[in-house]
Design an enzyme around this catalytic site. Structure first.
Site, PDB file in Angstrom:
ATOM      1  N   HIS A 142      30.961 -51.547  48.640  1.00  0.00           N
ATOM      2  CA  HIS A 142      31.245 -51.660  50.119  1.00  0.00           C
ATOM      3  C   HIS A 142      30.757 -52.691  50.545  1.00  0.00           C
ATOM      4  O   HIS A 142      29.512 -53.224  50.240  1.00  0.00           O
ATOM      5  CB  HIS A 142      30.381 -50.269  50.455  1.00  0.00           C
ATOM      6  CG  HIS A 142      30.664 -48.961  50.216  1.00  0.00           C
ATOM      7  ND1 HIS A 142      31.433 -48.160  51.026  1.00  0.00           N
ATOM      8  CD2 HIS A 142      30.598 -48.108  48.825  1.00  0.00           C
ATOM      9  CE1 HIS A 142      31.571 -46.962  50.361  1.00  0.00           C
ATOM     10  NE2 HIS A 142      30.996 -46.965  49.129  1.00  0.00           N
ATOM     11  N   ASP A 171      37.914 -49.828  54.681  1.00  0.00           N
ATOM     12  CA  ASP A 171      37.539 -48.148  54.465  1.00  0.00           C
ATOM     13  C   ASP A 171      38.164 -47.410  55.536  1.00  0.00           C
ATOM     14  O   ASP A 171      38.446 -47.604  56.762  1.00  0.00           O
ATOM     15  CB  ASP A 171      35.995 -48.022  54.221  1.00  0.00           C
ATOM     16  CG  ASP A 171      35.527 -46.736  53.888  1.00  0.00           C
ATOM     17  OD1 ASP A 171      35.224 -46.944  52.614  1.00  0.00           O
ATOM     18  OD2 ASP A 171      35.879 -45.690  54.459  1.00  0.00           O
ATOM     19  N   ILE A 172      38.908 -46.257  55.038  1.00  0.00           N
ATOM     20  CA  ILE A 172      39.526 -45.459  55.816  1.00  0.00           C
ATOM     21  C   ILE A 172      38.680 -44.981  56.934  1.00  0.00           C
ATOM     22  O   ILE A 172      39.173 -44.335  57.819  1.00  0.00           O
ATOM     23  CB  ILE A 172      40.443 -44.372  55.015  1.00  0.00           C
ATOM     24  CG1 ILE A 172      41.572 -43.734  55.882  1.00  0.00           C
ATOM     25  CG2 ILE A 172      39.430 -43.224  54.628  1.00  0.00           C
ATOM     26  CD1 ILE A 172      42.475 -42.913  55.041  1.00  0.00           C
ATOM     27  N   GLU A 210      31.832 -40.837  45.497  1.00  0.00           N
ATOM     28  CA  GLU A 210      32.871 -39.793  45.794  1.00  0.00           C
ATOM     29  C   GLU A 210      34.125 -40.146  44.950  1.00  0.00           C
ATOM     30  O   GLU A 210      34.802 -39.402  44.536  1.00  0.00           O
ATOM     31  CB  GLU A 210      32.851 -39.766  47.300  1.00  0.00           C
ATOM     32  CG  GLU A 210      31.984 -39.104  48.063  1.00  0.00           C
ATOM     33  CD  GLU A 210      32.377 -38.931  49.419  1.00  0.00           C
ATOM     34  OE1 GLU A 210      33.533 -39.412  49.807  1.00  0.00           O
ATOM     35  OE2 GLU A 210      31.606 -38.174  49.997  1.00  0.00           O
ATOM     36  N   VAL A 211      34.611 -41.526  45.037  1.00  0.00           N
ATOM     37  CA  VAL A 211      35.659 -41.848  44.168  1.00  0.00           C
ATOM     38  C   VAL A 211      35.205 -42.453  42.903  1.00  0.00           C
ATOM     39  O   VAL A 211      34.616 -43.496  42.884  1.00  0.00           O
ATOM     40  CB  VAL A 211      36.466 -42.837  45.031  1.00  0.00           C
ATOM     41  CG1 VAL A 211      37.812 -43.338  44.496  1.00  0.00           C
ATOM     42  CG2 VAL A 211      36.778 -42.434  46.506  1.00  0.00           C
ATOM     43  N   ASN A 236      27.739 -47.410  45.203  1.00  0.00           N
ATOM     44  CA  ASN A 236      27.086 -45.961  44.757  1.00  0.00           C
ATOM     45  C   ASN A 236      27.477 -45.839  43.115  1.00  0.00           C
ATOM     46  O   ASN A 236      28.782 -45.977  43.118  1.00  0.00           O
ATOM     47  CB  ASN A 236      27.753 -44.858  45.596  1.00  0.00           C
ATOM     48  CG  ASN A 236      27.018 -44.968  47.057  1.00  0.00           C
ATOM     49  OD1 ASN A 236      25.918 -45.278  47.217  1.00  0.00           O
ATOM     50  ND2 ASN A 236      27.901 -44.739  47.971  1.00  0.00           N
ATOM     51  N   HIS A 265      33.687 -49.452  43.083  1.00  0.00           N
ATOM     52  CA  HIS A 265      33.878 -50.110  44.402  1.00  0.00           C
ATOM     53  C   HIS A 265      32.803 -50.614  44.949  1.00  0.00           C
ATOM     54  O   HIS A 265      31.645 -49.859  44.981  1.00  0.00           O
ATOM     55  CB  HIS A 265      34.749 -49.067  45.432  1.00  0.00           C
ATOM     56  CG  HIS A 265      34.153 -47.800  45.485  1.00  0.00           C
ATOM     57  ND1 HIS A 265      34.388 -46.777  44.509  1.00  0.00           N
ATOM     58  CD2 HIS A 265      33.236 -47.278  46.644  1.00  0.00           C
ATOM     59  CE1 HIS A 265      33.640 -45.530  44.977  1.00  0.00           C
ATOM     60  NE2 HIS A 265      33.066 -45.943  46.148  1.00  0.00           N
TER      61      HIS A 265
HETATM   62  P1  5GP Z   1      31.739 -43.674  47.759  1.00  0.00           P
HETATM   63  O1  5GP Z   1      31.004 -42.454  48.675  1.00  0.00           O
HETATM   64  O2  5GP Z   1      32.421 -43.265  46.550  1.00  0.00           O
HETATM   65  O3  5GP Z   1      30.602 -44.580  47.458  1.00  0.00           O
HETATM   66  O4  5GP Z   1      32.906 -44.247  48.897  1.00  0.00           O
HETATM   67  C1  5GP Z   1      34.265 -43.778  48.886  1.00  0.00           C
HETATM   68  C2  5GP Z   1      34.876 -44.649  49.942  1.00  0.00           C
HETATM   69  O5  5GP Z   1      36.173 -44.436  50.128  1.00  0.00           O
HETATM   70  C3  5GP Z   1      34.336 -43.834  51.542  1.00  0.00           C
HETATM   71  O6  5GP Z   1      33.557 -44.822  52.203  1.00  0.00           O
HETATM   72  C4  5GP Z   1      35.804 -43.109  51.999  1.00  0.00           C
HETATM   73  O7  5GP Z   1      35.720 -43.327  53.311  1.00  0.00           O
HETATM   74  C5  5GP Z   1      36.644 -44.264  51.333  1.00  0.00           C
HETATM   75  N1  5GP Z   1      37.776 -43.724  51.216  1.00  0.00           N
HETATM   76  C6  5GP Z   1      38.299 -42.642  50.668  1.00  0.00           C
HETATM   77  N2  5GP Z   1      39.592 -42.334  50.425  1.00  0.00           N
HETATM   78  C7  5GP Z   1      40.116 -43.409  51.086  1.00  0.00           C
HETATM   79  C8  5GP Z   1      41.531 -43.921  51.123  1.00  0.00           C
HETATM   80  O8  5GP Z   1      42.543 -43.173  50.835  1.00  0.00           O
HETATM   81  N3  5GP Z   1      41.865 -45.026  51.570  1.00  0.00           N
HETATM   82  C9  5GP Z   1      40.686 -45.770  52.074  1.00  0.00           C
HETATM   83  N4  5GP Z   1      41.061 -47.134  52.605  1.00  0.00           N
HETATM   84  N5  5GP Z   1      39.492 -45.638  51.793  1.00  0.00           N
HETATM   85  C10 5GP Z   1      39.097 -44.505  51.342  1.00  0.00           C
END
Ligand code: 5GP
Length: 125
Positions: free
Chosen positions: A112, A39-40, A105-106, A97, A110
């Site tokens: 985690h 994760d970034i 968010e994405v 999520n 995914h």
């Molecule tokens: P969500 O809130 O959708 O469950 O988690 C999205 C995750 O994607 C977050 O933890 C965020 O830090 C990670 N993320 C968003 N953009 C990028 C990216 O460009 N590269 C990587 N490696 N992680 C990302």
């Protein structure tokens, strides 16, 4: 912004770009069904994201529409990543999520994978 887990797949989402190699990532593992990368913005000493290679918005979309082979391949990949990273003991946490209330968010499924320290309560109270 949180995504609606029932929306159609958007092939311009950030993880679709990572899968196409348009955006770099720190890959931990990949096979026919899954890609795992750091994760970034890590929320624990180890914070890895595992995504299916297929185009699925969310856990809901994936569990309803993915083939048995995709589901088995993805679930096995999550377990394999954790084993290969030595996380089974002392332990790890998985989180997927899904939709607005979870703050997904994405809009590409995914999972985690958190580890590396005691992870505290399951949810903020
Ligand atoms: P969500 O809130 O959708 O469950 O988690 C999205 C995750 O994607 C977050 O933890 C965020 O830090 C990670 N993320 C968003 N953009 C990028 C990216 O460009 N590269 C990587 N490696 N992680 C990302």
């Amino acid at each position: 912004m949180a995504v609606d887990a029932t929306q159609p797949y958007d092939d311009q989402n950030i993880f679709a770009k990572i899968l196409r190699g348009e955006i770099p990532n720190k890959t931990v593992y990949q096979d026919e069904f899954a890609l795992a990368f750091h994760d970034i913005n890590p929320q624990a000493p180890t914070h890895v994201l595992v995504i299916p290679k297929g185009a699925y918005v969310s856990w809901d979309d994936f569990s309803a529409k993915a083939s048995d082979a995709e589901i088995a391949g993805f679930v096995r990949a999550v377990g394999l990543v954790a084993r290969q990273m030595g996380l089974v003991e002392p332990g790890y946490r998985l989180l997927a999520n899904t939709g607005t209330n979870s703050h997904q968010e994405v809009p590409h499924l995914h999972v985690h994978l958190f580890a590396g320290q005691p992870l505290g309560p399951m949810l903020v109270r």
